[in-house]
Design an enzyme around this catalytic site. Structure first.
Site, PDB file in Angstrom:
ATOM      1  N   THR A  30     -73.336  -1.907  77.308  1.00 19.98           N
ATOM      2  CA  THR A  30     -73.230  -1.589  75.884  1.00 19.98           C
ATOM      3  C   THR A  30     -72.317  -0.394  75.724  1.00 19.98           C
ATOM      4  O   THR A  30     -72.662   0.721  76.117  1.00 19.98           O
ATOM      5  CB  THR A  30     -74.603  -1.272  75.286  1.00 19.98           C
ATOM      6  N   LYS A  62     -73.655  -5.992  67.529  1.00 25.90           N
ATOM      7  CA  LYS A  62     -74.825  -5.176  67.884  1.00 25.90           C
ATOM      8  C   LYS A  62     -75.109  -4.116  66.828  1.00 25.90           C
ATOM      9  O   LYS A  62     -76.256  -3.849  66.486  1.00 25.90           O
ATOM     10  CB  LYS A  62     -74.616  -4.483  69.249  1.00 25.90           C
ATOM     11  N   LYS A 102     -77.478   7.138  65.912  1.00 24.75           N
ATOM     12  CA  LYS A 102     -76.047   7.009  66.222  1.00 24.75           C
ATOM     13  C   LYS A 102     -75.544   5.618  65.818  1.00 24.75           C
ATOM     14  O   LYS A 102     -74.461   5.487  65.230  1.00 24.75           O
ATOM     15  CB  LYS A 102     -75.812   7.214  67.718  1.00 24.75           C
TER      16      LYS A 102
END
Lengths: 292, 292, 292, 292
Positions: free
Chosen positions: B96, B171, B239
């Site tokens: 990721t 995502k 975030k």
């Protein structure tokens, strides 16, 4: 509880009464338009001519009316429930009404010696037919326990939530979460689309993950087709958001996400979308197209 | 694709490589700490001493690194992927990482003639072990198709999303919806509690209805015990909210519900909760106790 | 209008009645606690023993009561305004009340043949003493015009806003903007402080620019000293935000900034700050200190 | 400081340099298009052919460039400031640039031994002409003190804010408050209009009360005429909101009102209003008209 009265044979009430009949309850029905009783009679129901007549005949009476004014009317009007309710009889109102209406009915019933339960349900036509409703009961605990056999055939699960009003409050909390989720979902769909991702793929990805849920699965495909046939009208969803926020106001609960979602539903109302399905908030999130 | 290289044997990578071995793939592994390779070797894996050596040996190499700097390091450092990647070889980065990191790696690989796929996953340890990940692939379509047999044993479903960067974006969209939902859920739990309803009952009611989902089911019980052992740290969730809002900013997408949720996560950070589970936003929603 | 009755000699009413006397009006006063009339008598006022007696004696009667229940009481109770109001007499209620209260009083007065004006004011003690109030009148236009000489000595400016209720609405709109501004100001102060800027310098910079205003000038210095002696209690400000949002709800006006501000005021209430000055919302914006 | 160099004679720079001349400073000017120097020369200015030549000649040089790239260019390009800056010389950049640009220039200047001050201003053409700017200086304190005589003739007030970057931050905080206020004002105008109140009357009432400010006074009348000739383009305002929120993110400051305002500005951008005045956010608040 083997014999029950049943007031109100709309889409929901008819399905619920039918389930009672199928499971061996003796049911005496009443409906404002009496012809709607016919199908129930074919399945073994008796008919009474007035709400009062139902209550006179039955120890327990269940009501499933369309709105607060109908719920008040069958109780307080001439030939209404109040004329026959008395000590030893129970009245269970499964209509979705606000806490004030529920309290008013509760006070009237109990002042005549009757016992009262509010029992709004979560679920619509299909769960009603399948006996898969979720029942949010509050009021007289003893009556709740007597009603369990009936609740068991109408619903997959019933809850006793304490004092009258708590059933209505629980529905508001659930609907508030639902409304915020639908906004989050709408924002995600718009973001995906404008960022070059396929919204249908987003639906597929969501449905495989930790936040997969029946609402996204059901509403997603119609939303991306801009189709909003009303299952639950947007103006009612916005009203529930407003009432949930008011409940928060009373209790000094700060809910900025719900407040933002509520403003989006209001924006949708101002766009004339109040009578469409509540998923039409997607149109407000998308906003007006940029003029060329 | 019968023989693959595999770089990175952390919790996720080890489980994924094991699934490849179990399903008959020949796998050559590398890990910075080489001792983590032992268990894989017992199950039939070969070991190579450097990322470059893995790529030299294998037509396809999969990477599963812990963060962007590790992902860059195995490619660009001495003995890295770039030294051996060439036309005819494929590199699949399942870590990721942000879109910039992914683009940087993509450009380096393709400039050497290699083909590249980013393929971040949705799902953590358990789905990795069970071969139930959801794979969000983007980049070279032909490589995606060649990789399907491997994806089929590591995941329950893979998607091809187009150009490099789209996997990372997908995502973000999913995590943004997730973050807003968790806030809505937190607000509902606080409202229930302060309105005299039992939060556990709210969990039970939610789990029977149209918005029931695995996240509410998993996080709800620990939240009402104020227990926030970090599965996904709050600062990472915040975030992702920030990056999703920034993606919306680029594309002029107004997302007031996500913005309100982001501010609640920031409030939680300011309360020192950034390293706890992201469900600790519940503490920010509850707010400080009223002084007596 | 040279002779007027005046009901209610609280802080505001006393100052307003005094200004009428100073400018040559003949004033007949009444107050629930009659001793508060003494100072006015020294300056030439007459006293009557009941609201009814004031109305009997005077063609025009002005009321300045503390809250809706007091405003209703002087009209509807025994010896109240209704007993003597009649055709040819005017009643001007300058109290701050909600639209419902105002309508109720309006209907009672006009059904007796009297004419009615609601005229809430903007401004507190000092402007009242200095004859610098802003008067938001609505109701009977002819009465408004007759009252102008009196408004001219009590206020620096009066507005006629149309039908009864519009005065109250205008106050809500103004207070809603004020509440959002105070939140924006609080957020800026916190951001300055946490970013290493001196909050006092921010006040100085703001006061020299295009958004300089008396509220920032007055509240800023006390806010950065965490001093919130109540000029306008936070719970009243939050109530006005709620009512303004409700007015928006009626008219399908989406107001996300006001909604976010309202949630911050609610957060402040939940922190037990409702009785402090409305600038105490600064404490809610700052949030709890990070535990070390 | 009696002799100064001045780089950049745009609308702002020309007015500022003229004020220096008028008050007896000896000024050596440079501008990319040299012909713009003529008017200054008529008033006594000298001209130099390059930024380097200005710095060579003058102990102090002030720059007022249009944007970050111009600010960087005069320093780093051939014949730029860096070629002649040295110990004993000061460079004061009054352009509005981001903190990164400012830091880059600061490091270059100081590495050559020069001293540096960033000094962005609040105020536009008229205040520049009238010597009424507000100056937000940060960097070398000694240089600030030497520059005070110049600041005194260009501005009505100057502030020394500490380390380089603080000037830019202070502007962001002010603009964030301004953007939230403009949203609050827009919401109030829409609410007034849809509730049957006259928006012009709202402007009049606001201007007499505690939140009266020059921005409402200037923007209100054009907003209710839907006129948005760009004084400060909306896309720049939205960029400042975004940067202020990012500053809050860095410092874990939760700012829900600013976040809601930012989303409204983004909505306006998505409506294609980015190049209009920032008061065009009013259009986003009004939202699309309800279809009939």
């Amino acid at each position: 509880m083997e014999e029950v009265g049943f007031l109100g044979l709309g889409i929901m009430g008819k399905a619920m009464a039918m389930n009672l009949l199928r499971h061996g309850f003796k049911v005496t029905v009443w409906n404002r338009t009496l012809s709607r009783c016919d199908e129930l009679v074919e399945h073994g129901a008796s008919v009474a001519k007035t709400p009062a007549a139902v209550v006179k005949k039955c120890k327990y009476t269940i009501a499933m009316l369309s709105d607060p004014s109908a719920a008040l009317s069958v109780v307080f009007d001439k030939d209404g429930v109040l004329e026959e309710i008395c000590s030893g009889k129970g009245y269970i109102d499964m209509s979705t009404v606000d806490a004030d209406t529920s309290s008013k009915i509760s006070e009237a019933i109990t002042s005549k010696g009757g016992s009262f339960l509010e029992a709004p349900v979560s679920g619509s036509k299909k769960p009603a037919e399948d006996g898969q409703l979720v029942i949010l009961a509050a009021g007289e605990k003893a009556l709740y326990e007597e009603a369990i056999p009936a609740f068991d055939v109408m619903g997959k699960k019933s809850f006793f939530l304490g004092q009258v009003g708590n059933g209505a409050k629980m529905k508001l909390v659930v609907n508030m979460i639902m409304g915020s989720m639908l906004n989050a979902f709408s924002e995600g769909l718009v973001l995906a689309d404008r960022s070059g991702l396929n919204p249908q793929t987003l639906l597929d990805v969501l449905d495989l993950g930790g936040i997969a849920n029946p609402m996204f699965r059901m509403k997603g495909p119609t939303m991306i087709q801009n189709s909003y046939s009303p299952a639950f009208p947007l103006k009612h969803q916005q009203k529930d958001m407003r009432l949930a926020l008011a409940l928060g106001d009373e209790n000094a609960v700060s809910m900025p996400v719900a407040a933002a979602a509520n403003e989006a539903f209001k924006k949708a109302r101002s766009m004339g979308l109040g009578d469409l399905d509540f998923s039409a908030v997607f149109e407000a999130v998308k906003g007006p197209e940029k003029s060329s």
